[in-house]
Design a protein around this motif. Sequence first.
Motif, PDB file in Angstrom:
ATOM      1  N   TYR A 190       1.043   4.853  -0.117  1.00 20.00           N
ATOM      2  CA  TYR A 190       2.221   5.638   0.864  1.00 20.00           C
ATOM      3  C   TYR A 190       2.451   5.054   2.089  1.00 20.00           C
ATOM      4  CZ  TYR A 190       4.755   9.604   2.793  1.00 20.00           C
ATOM      5  OH  TYR A 190       6.035  10.290   3.487  1.00 20.00           O
ATOM      6  N   VAL A 191       1.425   4.850   2.670  1.00 12.95           N
ATOM      7  CA  VAL A 191       1.378   4.240   4.361  1.00 12.95           C
ATOM      8  C   VAL A 191       1.960   2.938   4.307  1.00 12.95           C
ATOM      9  CG1 VAL A 191      -0.257   3.773   6.201  1.00 12.95           C
ATOM     10  CG2 VAL A 191      -0.561   5.794   5.022  1.00 12.95           C
ATOM     11  N   MET A 224      -8.402   8.751  -6.279  1.00  8.56           N
ATOM     12  CA  MET A 224      -6.830   8.861  -6.423  1.00  8.56           C
ATOM     13  C   MET A 224      -6.117   9.141  -5.204  1.00  8.56           C
ATOM     14  SD  MET A 224      -6.832  10.139 -10.223  1.00  8.56           S
ATOM     15  CE  MET A 224      -5.072  10.446 -10.135  1.00  8.56           C
ATOM     16  N   LEU A 225      -6.549  10.196  -4.405  1.00  9.12           N
ATOM     17  CA  LEU A 225      -5.813  10.571  -3.142  1.00  9.12           C
ATOM     18  C   LEU A 225      -5.608   9.370  -2.195  1.00  9.12           C
ATOM     19  CD1 LEU A 225      -6.780  14.353  -2.890  1.00  9.12           C
ATOM     20  CD2 LEU A 225      -4.454  13.420  -3.109  1.00  9.12           C
ATOM     21  N   LYS A 226      -6.943   8.793  -1.875  1.00 11.55           N
ATOM     22  CA  LYS A 226      -7.199   7.742  -1.094  1.00 11.55           C
ATOM     23  C   LYS A 226      -6.275   6.626  -1.464  1.00 11.55           C
ATOM     24  CE  LYS A 226     -12.053   8.309   0.558  1.00 11.55           C
ATOM     25  NZ  LYS A 226     -13.267   8.043   0.590  1.00 11.55           N
ATOM     26  N   GLN A 227      -6.050   6.072  -2.780  1.00 11.09           N
ATOM     27  CA  GLN A 227      -5.157   5.302  -3.238  1.00 11.09           C
ATOM     28  C   GLN A 227      -3.808   5.609  -2.978  1.00 11.09           C
ATOM     29  OE1 GLN A 227      -6.174   4.426  -6.929  1.00 11.09           O
ATOM     30  NE2 GLN A 227      -6.592   2.185  -6.852  1.00 11.09           N
ATOM     31  N   ASN A 228      -3.224   6.639  -3.321  1.00 11.78           N
ATOM     32  CA  ASN A 228      -2.220   7.102  -3.145  1.00 11.78           C
ATOM     33  C   ASN A 228      -1.770   7.247  -1.708  1.00 11.78           C
ATOM     34  OD1 ASN A 228      -1.712   7.273  -6.095  1.00 11.78           O
ATOM     35  ND2 ASN A 228      -2.285   9.497  -5.952  1.00 11.78           N
ATOM     36  N   THR A 229      -2.723   7.563  -0.914  1.00 11.70           N
ATOM     37  CA  THR A 229      -2.270   7.734   0.537  1.00 11.70           C
ATOM     38  C   THR A 229      -2.057   6.005   1.082  1.00 11.70           C
ATOM     39  OG1 THR A 229      -3.541   9.637   0.928  1.00 11.70           O
ATOM     40  CG2 THR A 229      -3.171   8.312   2.717  1.00 11.70           C
ATOM     41  N   ARG A 230      -2.881   5.232   0.964  1.00 13.27           N
ATOM     42  CA  ARG A 230      -2.819   3.779   1.197  1.00 13.27           C
ATOM     43  C   ARG A 230      -1.412   3.150   0.624  1.00 13.27           C
ATOM     44  NH1 ARG A 230      -8.234   2.687  -0.992  1.00 13.27           N
ATOM     45  NH2 ARG A 230      -9.842   3.404   0.918  1.00 13.27           N
TER      46      ARG A 230
END
Length: 146
Positions: free
Chosen positions: A38-39, A30-36
């Motif tokens: 956001y970027v 979930m953190l990886k997805q949200n980071t993508r």
Amino acid sequence: MSKRYNIKNLEELQAHLFALKSGYMMQEDMLKQNTRLYVRQYSIVNLFKKYATPSSFMKVDEKLNVSSKLMSLVLPIIMNSTLFRGSGFMTKALVGLATSKMGKSLDAEHLSSIFTSVKGWFNKSKKPSKRNMQVDYGIPPDSETF
């Protein structure tokens, strides 16, 4: 602060470890997805697409008058580097002063109208081709000549 778990045997311990590991893996995904997301949301290309539209530029220009500030900086540089290249210091200073004052009076509406009028000059200069011209033979189309 330590958590106390009520684990009585090895099987419960392994089950609890598996549950914790799977929870951490889900949180990592979930953190990886949200980071993508956001970027991508705040990337330069996406911000340019979102805020560099003509309508948004006009809204910003009404509040900040960005185009007039930009023109008051850019116009003297362009004029002194192109038209008044070989002139002296005093001439360049006067041109810079005059064009900066003129640049402050230009806003986005004036620039767009100037651009459309210049564009209109080039569009009017095109001559109609002979293929598109209608030839008039002098006979009206409603006549009963067979």
